[in-house]
Design an enzyme around this catalytic site. Structure first.
Site, short mmCIF file in Angstrom:
data_model
loop_
_atom_site.label_atom_id
_atom_site.label_comp_id
_atom_site.label_asym_id
_atom_site.label_seq_id
_atom_site.Cartn_x
_atom_site.Cartn_y
_atom_site.Cartn_z
N GLU B 66 0.82 -1.22 0.00
CA GLU B 66 0.00 0.00 0.00
C GLU B 66 0.85 1.27 0.00
O GLU B 66 0.50 2.26 -0.65
CB GLU B 66 -0.95 0.01 1.21
N ARG B 174 -18.13 -1.79 2.54
CA ARG B 174 -17.89 -3.00 1.78
C ARG B 174 -19.09 -3.46 0.98
O ARG B 174 -18.99 -3.77 -0.19
CB ARG B 174 -17.48 -4.12 2.74
#
Lengths: 287, 322
Positions: B66, B174
């Protein structure tokens, strides 16, 4: 591309003496710096800004320019000194605007929003190479032929983000990306190999998929130029290995009492030390 | 505050995480010029998969790294690209905090960081919960932080962000969440939307929690005749302080609801505004307390911490003495 400002090894060597002297005077006047690392990168920085980079300090946002990213941002005074020498600022102006509350054009760690010759703001270590990977990808995506050259320190190389970027740079076959490791073997509190050993760094980087060029003496201008002469042509379409230059340098190069002494990593310089340092540097002039 | 808009109580479930990928794909088809960086968790079969398949030259996978992804996104932006960068929510602020701070915000570049699986919606326990991001983002200069309430609003933000100058975080959950907005409406970055007017209290919320707030308001009206306003504070940074002050002055009762730690998130931001403007009324934050979440489904976790309509209603009833 711009014509090189200097072409011969002798001219470049002579310029290094000027830059070292001006740098020392600048650090004396502002009272802070990172002279050890700033002196170790002088040959590489001079070779880049006076010969190899397509970059004009008087027109710093010119399209198609090469991008030089100094990841070891605490050494930015070397760059400011070069910008000054090339006519962008007087030294008086830089002293006046160094960490000034009003303008903050120049700081111990460079800020691209303040100083237009700086491509990427730096300070926190381990950032330059990932950003450079993105810059090189962007150049390719936009069809622009310029080099992206990032310089990092060997202490900085401990940061894991460098290794992530080695992977992505190789994965995307960024032929337009070069990383220069200023391997002066010292970091803030001692010897790099005793604090966190990165060797055998050439083998490691090669294993990550980069083309490695090693400069035995990174403070030898002829050797520095021989390495930079090997950089690939500016062609964003080529997909080959990125280039990693290991430049073995001396921290504090040119100043007798600073060479190899990690205590000169950061801080200012007093009047008496300055006199000795300037005399030492003057001895480097060959002409 | 933006114009009040209609909303639909018979909500359709939609999925912002899927919808935004579809929107990016549409924008690419329309000729909008941007690049997309992503982590390994963006499956080719997801809606972003169409973008990956048809526009591979502008999509860059960074694997499970990341920090490198966010740093490289800054570099892409510096080269002149508008960048959308999708990272699995919890690992965006925690793994790449320095890169968000230094590469994106300090360099002040046009990267739109898209954190998916926000709050506790990822499931999988506290390692996969994203409950500290708003607190971090709020302390970083230059960042604009938006939390869309539904898929449609998420797409509006994605489209709007093409012309936005500076870095932005788009925080989405999500799974499917109900559509909050039924019709079209004006969406302005930094201007809250008064989805319901109220005279007794106001709930200030953002993201998919907004739906539960609307449900709580409706239940309280039916059950006790209470008039509870609901503000969609979709832009957490910069916060619409004027909207907060108006709601506070009108009712003297404010409740915040967020899928985030109560420390430093939306509730903290609202509290700061209230304190600094001399508010003397009642105030309560609903969100994750100062602990790692219990294990369970999203619904179970929300219920456990009073973040669902029942919990929100209970807090308001207590606050209003009902």
């Amino acid at each position: 591309m711009n014509e090189p400002k200097l072409t011969t090894i002798a001219e470049l060597e002579d310029k290094c003496v000027d830059i070292r002297s001006n740098l020392l005077n600048f650090i004396y006047r502002i009272g802070m710096g990172h002279l050890g690392g700033e002196l170790s990168i002088v040959e590489m920085a001079v070779a880049l800004y006076y010969k190899y980079l397509n970059f004009d300090v008087m027109d710093p946002h010119k399209e198609g320019r090469d991008r030089f990213i100094l990841s070891k941002g605490h050494c930015s005074e070397t760059l400011y000194t070069i910008f000054s020498d090339q006519g962008a600022y007087t030294q008086d102006f830089m002293v006046e605007h160094f960490e000034s509350l009003e303008t903050y054009l120049f700081g111990m760690h460079s800020n691209r929003k303040r100083c237009p010759q700086i491509e990427v703001s730096a300070g926190s270590l381990g950032h330059g190479l990932p950003v450079s990977v993105g810059y090189a990808l962007g150049a390719r995506y936009r069809g622009e032929n310029y080099r992206v050259i990032c310089m990092i320190g060997d202490g900085e190389f401990d940061e894991g983000t460098n290794w992530e970027a080695l992977m992505s740079g190789a994965h995307y076959r960024l032929n337009n990306l070069t990383c220069i490791l200023d391997k002066n073997q010292l970091q803030m509190t001692g010897k790099t190999r005793e604090i966190m050993n990165i060797d055998p760094v050439a083998d490691k980087v090669r294993a990550f998929g980069w083309n490695v060029i090693e400069i035995e003496d990174g403070n030898n201008m002829a050797q520095v130029c021989a390495a930079l002469d090997q950089l690939p042509e500016r062609d964003c379409r080529t997909r080959e290995k990125p280039t990693f230059i290991i430049s073995n340098t001396v921290k504090g190069k040119g100043v007798s009492f600073m060479e190899g002494n990690h205590k000169w990593h950061g801080g200012g310089i007093g009047k008496e030390d300055l006199k000795i340092a300037l005399a030492d540097v003057a001895k480097m002039r060959k002409a | 505050m933006a114009t009040k808009t209609t909303y639909d109580f018979d909500m359709m479930l939609s999925n912002a995480r899927e919808a935004y990928g579809e929107e990016l794909y549409k924008m690419a088809k329309e000729g909008k010029d941007f690049v997309f960086t992503y982590s390994d968790n963006v499956a080719p079969s997801s809606s972003a998969g169409k973008l990956l398949k048809e526009f591979p030259e502008r999509c860059f996978n960074f694997g499970i790294a990341e920090a490198d992804q966010v740093g490289a996104s800054a570099g892409l932006a510096l080269s002149g690209c508008v960048v959308f960068s999708q990272v699995f929510g919890p690992f965006l602020p925690l793994r790449a905090a320095d890169q968000i701070h230094t590469d994106i915000a300090y360099n002040d570049v046009n990267v739109r960081l898209i954190g998916t699986h926000s709050g506790v919606t990822a499931g999988g326990g506290p390692t996969h919960n994203d409950i500290a991001d708003l607190a971090l983002y709020r302390a970083i200069p230059h960042l604009t932080v938006v939390v869309p309430a539904d898929a449609n609003q998420c797409c509006k933000f994605v489209r709007k962000s093409m012309d936005f100058v500076g870095p932005m975080v788009i925080r989405i959950d999500r799974a499917g969440s109900p559509d909050v907005y039924a019709g079209d409406y004006e969406l302005e970055i930094g201007k809250a939307i008064e989805t319901l007017e109220g005279t007794d209290a106001y709930i200030i919320s953002c993201g998919s929690n907004l739906y539960e707030c609307l449900m709580a308001s409706r239940a309280l009206e039916k059950e006790c005749g209470l008039s509870i306003g609901v503000l969609d504070m979709h832009t957490v940074k910069p916060l619409d302080a004027d909207a907060v002050v108006r709601a506070a002055e009108k009712t003297g009762n404010i409740v915040t609801v967020e899928d985030h730690s109560i420390n430093g998130g939306l509730g903290g931001a609202v509290a700061e505004v209230l304190c600094e403007t001399g508010y003397r009324g009642k105030f309560k934050r609903i969100g994750m307390p100062d602990e790692f979440a219990v294990l369970g489904s999203v619904d179970a976790i929300y219920h456990h911490y009073g973040m669902d309509r029942d919990g929100i209603s209970a807090v308001l009833k207590k606050m209003l003495g009902r």
